[in-house]
Enzyme design. Sequence first.
Site, PDB file in Angstrom:
ATOM      1  N   ARG A   1       0.860  -1.199   0.000  1.00  0.00           N
ATOM      2  CA  ARG A   1       0.000   0.000   0.000  1.00  0.00           C
ATOM      3  C   ARG A   1       0.891   1.242   0.000  1.00  0.00           C
ATOM      4  O   ARG A   1       0.596   2.232  -0.674  1.00  0.00           O
ATOM      5  CB  ARG A   1      -0.940   0.015   1.214  1.00  0.00           C
ATOM      6  CG  ARG A   1      -1.613   1.373   1.383  1.00  0.00           C
ATOM      7  CD  ARG A   1      -2.834   1.411   2.290  1.00  0.00           C
ATOM      8  NE  ARG A   1      -2.755   0.536   3.434  1.00  0.00           N
ATOM      9  CZ  ARG A   1      -1.979   0.735   4.511  1.00  0.00           C
ATOM     10  NH1 ARG A   1      -1.205   1.809   4.590  1.00  0.00           N
ATOM     11  NH2 ARG A   1      -1.962  -0.126   5.498  1.00  0.00           N
TER      12      ARG A   1
ATOM     13  N   TYR B   1     -15.629  18.067 -14.329  1.00  0.00           N
ATOM     14  CA  TYR B   1     -16.026  16.662 -14.433  1.00  0.00           C
ATOM     15  C   TYR B   1     -17.131  16.372 -13.409  1.00  0.00           C
ATOM     16  O   TYR B   1     -17.016  16.782 -12.238  1.00  0.00           O
ATOM     17  CB  TYR B   1     -14.796  15.791 -14.169  1.00  0.00           C
ATOM     18  CG  TYR B   1     -15.093  14.319 -14.190  1.00  0.00           C
ATOM     19  CD1 TYR B   1     -15.400  13.677 -15.380  1.00  0.00           C
ATOM     20  CD2 TYR B   1     -15.086  13.570 -13.021  1.00  0.00           C
ATOM     21  CE1 TYR B   1     -15.690  12.332 -15.397  1.00  0.00           C
ATOM     22  CE2 TYR B   1     -15.367  12.220 -13.036  1.00  0.00           C
ATOM     23  CZ  TYR B   1     -15.671  11.610 -14.237  1.00  0.00           C
ATOM     24  OH  TYR B   1     -15.962  10.276 -14.253  1.00  0.00           O
TER      25      TYR B   1
ATOM     26  N   ASP C   1      -6.733  19.739 -13.351  1.00  0.00           N
ATOM     27  CA  ASP C   1      -7.030  18.396 -13.852  1.00  0.00           C
ATOM     28  C   ASP C   1      -6.665  18.393 -15.331  1.00  0.00           C
ATOM     29  O   ASP C   1      -7.324  19.041 -16.152  1.00  0.00           O
ATOM     30  CB  ASP C   1      -8.520  18.114 -13.626  1.00  0.00           C
ATOM     31  CG  ASP C   1      -8.939  16.713 -14.065  1.00  0.00           C
ATOM     32  OD1 ASP C   1      -8.275  16.148 -14.959  1.00  0.00           O
ATOM     33  OD2 ASP C   1      -9.943  16.206 -13.531  1.00  0.00           O
TER      34      ASP C   1
ATOM     35  N   LYS D   1      -8.031   7.547 -18.888  1.00  0.00           N
ATOM     36  CA  LYS D   1      -8.343   8.142 -20.184  1.00  0.00           C
ATOM     37  C   LYS D   1      -7.129   8.041 -21.120  1.00  0.00           C
ATOM     38  O   LYS D   1      -6.693   6.962 -21.425  1.00  0.00           O
ATOM     39  CB  LYS D   1      -8.826   9.571 -19.975  1.00  0.00           C
ATOM     40  CG  LYS D   1      -9.834   9.729 -18.808  1.00  0.00           C
ATOM     41  CD  LYS D   1     -11.148   9.020 -19.044  1.00  0.00           C
ATOM     42  CE  LYS D   1     -12.036   8.911 -17.813  1.00  0.00           C
ATOM     43  NZ  LYS D   1     -12.299  10.143 -17.095  1.00  0.00           N
TER      44      LYS D   1
HETATM   45  C1  LIG Z   1     -12.730  10.521 -15.829  1.00  0.00           C
HETATM   46  C2  LIG Z   1     -12.327  11.807 -15.242  1.00  0.00           C
HETATM   47  C3  LIG Z   1     -12.112  11.934 -13.866  1.00  0.00           C
HETATM   48  C4  LIG Z   1     -12.338  10.799 -12.903  1.00  0.00           C
HETATM   49  O1  LIG Z   1     -11.453   9.761 -13.111  1.00  0.00           O
HETATM   50  P1  LIG Z   1     -11.775   8.212 -12.776  1.00  0.00           P
HETATM   51  O2  LIG Z   1     -10.553   7.521 -13.210  1.00  0.00           O
HETATM   52  O3  LIG Z   1     -13.007   7.861 -13.551  1.00  0.00           O
HETATM   53  O4  LIG Z   1     -12.028   8.144 -11.316  1.00  0.00           O
HETATM   54  C5  LIG Z   1     -11.706  13.166 -13.383  1.00  0.00           C
HETATM   55  N1  LIG Z   1     -11.531  14.219 -14.200  1.00  0.00           N
HETATM   56  C6  LIG Z   1     -11.748  14.141 -15.522  1.00  0.00           C
HETATM   57  C7  LIG Z   1     -11.542  15.343 -16.373  1.00  0.00           C
HETATM   58  C8  LIG Z   1     -12.151  12.937 -16.094  1.00  0.00           C
HETATM   59  O5  LIG Z   1     -12.373  12.867 -17.408  1.00  0.00           O
END
Ligand SMILES: *Cc1c(COP(=O)(O)O)cnc(C)c1O
Length: 387
Positions: A52, A104, A176, A201
Amino acid sequence: MNSERPAGFGTRAIHAGQQPDPTTGAIMTPVFLTSTYVQEAPAKTKGYDYSRSHNPTRTALEQNLAALEGGRFGLGFASGMAAIHCVLNLLRSGDHVIAGNDLYGGTYRLLRTLYDKFGLTTTFVDLTDLQQFEGAFRPNTKLVMLETPTNPLLRCCDLGAIAQICRRRSVLSMADNTFATPFLQNPLALGCDIVAHSTTKYLGGHSDVVGGALVSNDEALHKQLMHFQNSCGGTPGPMDCFLVLRGTKTLHVRMQRHCENALAVAQWLAQHPRVARVHYPGLPSHPNHAIAMRQMRAGGGMVSVELKATVEQAKQVCSSFGVFSLAESLGGVESLVDHPASMTHASIPAEERRRSGLEDGLIRLSVGIEDEADLIADLDRALQRLR
Ligand SMILES: *Cc1c(COP(=O)(O)O)cnc(C)c1O
């Protein structure tokens, strides 16, 4: 990678954080499927004591992501939301957050349904309007959370200007960078304190893993984030880290094709008679085109389009594709279509959604790296449903 000049992006993508395995010479970082590590004497370790806290596959990924973002410290998480959750834990009850108004959906949900009960308040603002942004600061503002381009309207805010305002006021900024990826845009270089990613992504890039990451430069800040990562334990498993590490090796090549295809799709849609509006930062008609081109290498792989259609017709179009798949998520090699109002953004109340400009007839495309001609033929077929 100890040459004098800093390695280029593609070289870092393939090599940073990774050395051939010292015992076998294996060129790929092994998947260290182990929970614990044998110690030579009590507390005498080789740097690893429990998975962890640290795992060598994760370390390789963390170093790789830090190198791609041009930062000193990377941290891996089990999901993008676990990473963003970690950042929110820097705050305490009574603190105030300023967040973009088309964040998001999951980040919005986290702030609105989980953190407000701990006395954390959030003001959602249009971050492309710096005056509105500056007006939202309060004496207890501690964090600014932004995305650029945003989801799904692909608005682009000025990273450098926002970071500078935050620094002047000693407020942390978190960008982000999931939509742009470090190949297109580097928020740390523009003055942001923390970069967050959903590695699910583009970084993973193959729709086969869920993961998240944070990258930062300040050691004290990194230690705080790492303390939370270890204490709450939202860490990724070694196989997940391996998959993301495998994805980042081709990030630069994939992003180039994503951007070329998305631009072609956006241009094609812009001249279609049943299209009311195309949202794509790479088009000169985009309201934030100038700032996007200043801070991004290209327009990215996401295109949103407002159809001249009712909600029902828009949903029908979404179900009429042959190459694009109807699915949430984005950033994989395959093209996806999403209807935000009924799928990814359904957790935002309808009125609030419309107020921030997200129309019910909007569809979002994650343009993959298939052949451009096939993608456009598929769109052409689907839009014929509107005749
Ligand atoms: C998908 C996404 C998230 C969340 O990520 P997860 O891996 O689904 O928890 C946060 N910010 C953006 C811009 C995203 O596209």
